[in-house]
Design a protein around this motif. Structure first.
Motif, PDB file in Angstrom:
ATOM      1  N   ASP A  36      31.290  43.609  42.134  1.00 32.17           N
ATOM      2  CA  ASP A  36      32.385  42.996  42.892  1.00 32.17           C
ATOM      3  C   ASP A  36      32.592  41.532  42.522  1.00 32.17           C
ATOM      4  O   ASP A  36      33.654  40.969  42.800  1.00 32.17           O
ATOM      5  CB  ASP A  36      32.101  43.104  44.392  1.00 32.17           C
ATOM      6  CG  ASP A  36      32.457  44.472  44.965  1.00 32.17           C
ATOM      7  OD1 ASP A  36      33.392  45.107  44.451  1.00 32.17           O
ATOM      8  OD2 ASP A  36      31.796  44.903  45.926  1.00 32.17           O
ATOM      9  N   ALA A  37      31.599  40.905  41.886  1.00 29.22           N
ATOM     10  CA  ALA A  37      31.748  39.509  41.475  1.00 29.22           C
ATOM     11  C   ALA A  37      32.886  39.327  40.479  1.00 29.22           C
ATOM     12  O   ALA A  37      33.481  38.243  40.404  1.00 29.22           O
ATOM     13  CB  ALA A  37      30.445  38.999  40.864  1.00 29.22           C
ATOM     14  N   SER A  38      33.195  40.361  39.710  1.00 28.12           N
ATOM     15  CA  SER A  38      34.234  40.234  38.685  1.00 28.12           C
ATOM     16  C   SER A  38      35.594  39.887  39.268  1.00 28.12           C
ATOM     17  O   SER A  38      36.406  39.219  38.622  1.00 28.12           O
ATOM     18  CB  SER A  38      34.350  41.536  37.883  1.00 28.12           C
ATOM     19  OG  SER A  38      33.221  41.735  37.065  1.00 28.12           O
ATOM     20  N   VAL A  39      35.863  40.339  40.489  1.00 25.15           N
ATOM     21  CA  VAL A  39      37.198  40.151  41.066  1.00 25.15           C
ATOM     22  C   VAL A  39      37.448  38.687  41.445  1.00 25.15           C
ATOM     23  O   VAL A  39      38.414  38.087  40.973  1.00 25.15           O
ATOM     24  CB  VAL A  39      37.416  41.100  42.249  1.00 25.15           C
ATOM     25  CG1 VAL A  39      38.831  40.948  42.801  1.00 25.15           C
ATOM     26  CG2 VAL A  39      37.170  42.549  41.820  1.00 25.15           C
ATOM     27  N   PRO A  40      36.618  38.051  42.293  1.00 27.75           N
ATOM     28  CA  PRO A  40      36.869  36.631  42.561  1.00 27.75           C
ATOM     29  C   PRO A  40      36.715  35.764  41.316  1.00 27.75           C
ATOM     30  O   PRO A  40      37.401  34.736  41.181  1.00 27.75           O
ATOM     31  CB  PRO A  40      35.826  36.274  43.623  1.00 27.75           C
ATOM     32  CG  PRO A  40      34.780  37.329  43.527  1.00 27.75           C
ATOM     33  CD  PRO A  40      35.493  38.566  43.091  1.00 27.75           C
ATOM     34  N   LEU A  41      35.834  36.151  40.401  1.00 23.09           N
ATOM     35  CA  LEU A  41      35.703  35.397  39.161  1.00 23.09           C
ATOM     36  C   LEU A  41      37.016  35.402  38.400  1.00 23.09           C
ATOM     37  O   LEU A  41      37.473  34.360  37.904  1.00 23.09           O
ATOM     38  CB  LEU A  41      34.585  36.003  38.309  1.00 23.09           C
ATOM     39  CG  LEU A  41      34.289  35.318  36.978  1.00 23.09           C
ATOM     40  CD1 LEU A  41      33.773  33.905  37.200  1.00 23.09           C
ATOM     41  CD2 LEU A  41      33.279  36.136  36.172  1.00 23.09           C
ATOM     42  N   ARG A  42      37.646  36.567  38.278  1.00 20.18           N
ATOM     43  CA  ARG A  42      38.940  36.688  37.612  1.00 20.18           C
ATOM     44  C   ARG A  42      40.032  35.895  38.325  1.00 20.18           C
ATOM     45  O   ARG A  42      40.989  35.436  37.701  1.00 20.18           O
ATOM     46  CB  ARG A  42      39.351  38.156  37.522  1.00 20.18           C
ATOM     47  CG  ARG A  42      38.759  38.912  36.358  1.00 20.18           C
ATOM     48  CD  ARG A  42      39.222  38.317  35.080  1.00 20.18           C
ATOM     49  NE  ARG A  42      39.065  39.186  33.929  1.00 20.18           N
ATOM     50  CZ  ARG A  42      39.384  38.821  32.709  1.00 20.18           C
ATOM     51  NH1 ARG A  42      39.855  37.609  32.478  1.00 20.18           N
ATOM     52  NH2 ARG A  42      39.228  39.645  31.704  1.00 20.18           N
ATOM     53  N   LYS A  43      39.883  35.732  39.637  1.00 24.03           N
ATOM     54  CA  LYS A  43      40.900  35.034  40.412  1.00 24.03           C
ATOM     55  C   LYS A  43      40.635  33.538  40.528  1.00 24.03           C
ATOM     56  O   LYS A  43      41.325  32.835  41.267  1.00 24.03           O
ATOM     57  CB  LYS A  43      41.023  35.668  41.796  1.00 24.03           C
ATOM     58  CG  LYS A  43      41.616  37.082  41.734  1.00 24.03           C
ATOM     59  CD  LYS A  43      41.817  37.664  43.115  1.00 24.03           C
ATOM     60  CE  LYS A  43      42.475  39.047  43.044  1.00 24.03           C
ATOM     61  NZ  LYS A  43      43.857  38.985  42.533  1.00 24.03           N
ATOM     62  N   GLY A  44      39.626  33.055  39.811  1.00 25.28           N
ATOM     63  CA  GLY A  44      39.419  31.619  39.703  1.00 25.28           C
ATOM     64  C   GLY A  44      38.490  30.992  40.714  1.00 25.28           C
ATOM     65  O   GLY A  44      38.420  29.761  40.813  1.00 25.28           O
TER      66      GLY A  44
END
Length: 385
Positions: free
Chosen positions: A328-336
């Protein structure tokens, strides 16, 4: 020397962790299923018992990762059979682009066209609601299907045969490279090779779809149990969001839905995300980055703060390793957002019992989970300061 009081406290905390893991692992809970809903409701109840105002969001998601991958590889097989070189290349490149878009957490256009089911995210606010800084701690309560692709015997044999080389490995080759290679070969004119590789990818996806659902004790009931332990702590000077997502195993669809619904309330300049994965594996890791295809790096300052938090408690954590899977870390990471992953691995640098039928509550290293809770507690208090 550890006092008898400290030993009793440790025993009590681990007993609570085990009880939570056992309750979740007893539920068959694939993504967007009745079992996932049951797990979400039990987590919400536990949060409310700890005094949190827990909420359960219903979201519409696509509940698999194998259908997008299978369909796009089927398009690559069809492309390899086309007589026109231009048409073959165009269709194969479109399939490759769709795969990269989906598995690398980009716009995910093909997934948006597929059938949807209801998934359940549960979350509660904790700490100081008026604080300047917010930390969102994320685990997931759905469980994955198994499959031959998760067989780790080759990696274990490699580690035993070449221990020196094994020690230098920072990241295992991402298995998702295999689902993109077929379309790229077809686009490059290697029609037979491209079709064979894509057929292999389709077979692997079919095998996952037909395989039983893992009990998911380590992946990821262990992390949900850690989340519930944090719900019993008291924090001042920082706003804490405890979030357990559904449908993480379907390429983080639950996390995507939560971000789309709630991200506007959490400014990037004052919000950090910490994802938790497979915390019962034995050796805590602050991952450097993650990604199915390429490793996207996590926030350097946040990783260092977590490492210092662990050191202040004399808790060893590994650094320098990259996650070849996705969380799930990939999602906020992608959103900056500043984001990190706190996980744990076994002696083969893998999540223990990953997607296996024997990922059961009796195979969890509860001492490792308890150490993760202590690291998180210290990190949260450091952010409050």
């Amino acid at each position: 020397m550890t006092s008898s009081t400290e030993r009793r406290a440790t025993s009590s905390a681990q007993a609570e962790l085990r009880a939570d893991v056992e309750r979740l692992a007893a539920i068959e809970r694939p993504s967007a299923s009745a079992g996932e809903r049951d797990a979400a409701e039990r987590i919400a109840e536990r949060m409310r018992d700890a005094g949190l105002d827990a909420r359960v969001d219903e979201e519409r998601v696509h509940p698999t990762f194998w259908w997008p991958i299978g369909l796009l590889n089927a398009a690559a097989v069809a492309a390899a059979a086309l007589p026109s070189r231009r048409a073959r290349r165009a269709l194969a490149l479109a399939a490759a682009a769709g795969l990269i878009d989906d598995v690398d957490q980009r716009r995910r256009l093909v997934r948006a066209l597929l059938t949807k089911r209801t998934s359940w995210n549960v979350w509660g606010e904790h700490g100081d609601p008026g604080a300047e800084t917010t930390i969102v701690v994320v685990a997931h309560h759905d469980a994955a299907h198994g499959g031959a692709v998760y067989d780790t015997r080759a990696i274990e044999a490699f580690a035993a045969r070449w221990p020196g080389l094994f020690d230098r490995i920072e990241r295992w080759p991402p298995v998702m490279w295999g689902v993109v290679i077929g379309p790229l070969l077809a686009a490059a004119g290697r029609r037979r090779a491209g079709a064979l590789v894509s057929l292999g990818a389709i077979a692997a996806m079919a095998d996952i779809a037909r395989s039983p659902v893992s009990p998911g004790a380590n992946d990821n009931a262990s992390s949900v149990a850690a989340l519930l332990q944090l719900a019993t702590r008291r924090f001042e000077g920082v706003r804490v969001i405890l979030l357990s997502t559904g449908s993480e195993e379907s390429n983080a669809d639950g996390m995507w839905a939560w971000m789309e619904r709630h991200a506007a309330r959490f400014p990037r300049e004052s919000t950090v995300f910490v994802a938790l994965e497979t915390l019962g594996s034995g050796n805590l890791v602050v991952a450097e980055g993650e990604g199915f295809l390429v490793a996207h790096r996590f926030d350097a300052e946040l990783k260092d703060r977590a490492t210092r938090a662990a050191a202040s408690r004399d808790i060893p954590v590994l650094r320098g390793l990259k996650n070849a899977f996705m969380s799930d870390a990939s999602v906020p990471l992608r959103k900056g957002y500043p984001t990190m992953l706190l996980g744990a691995i076994d002696e083969h640098k893998l999540p223990a019992n990953y997607h296996k039928p024997w990922d059961t509550a009796d195979r969890i290293d509860y001492g490792c989970v308890e150490r993760a809770v202590d690291v998180l507690d210290t990190l949260i208090r450091d952010l409050a300061r």
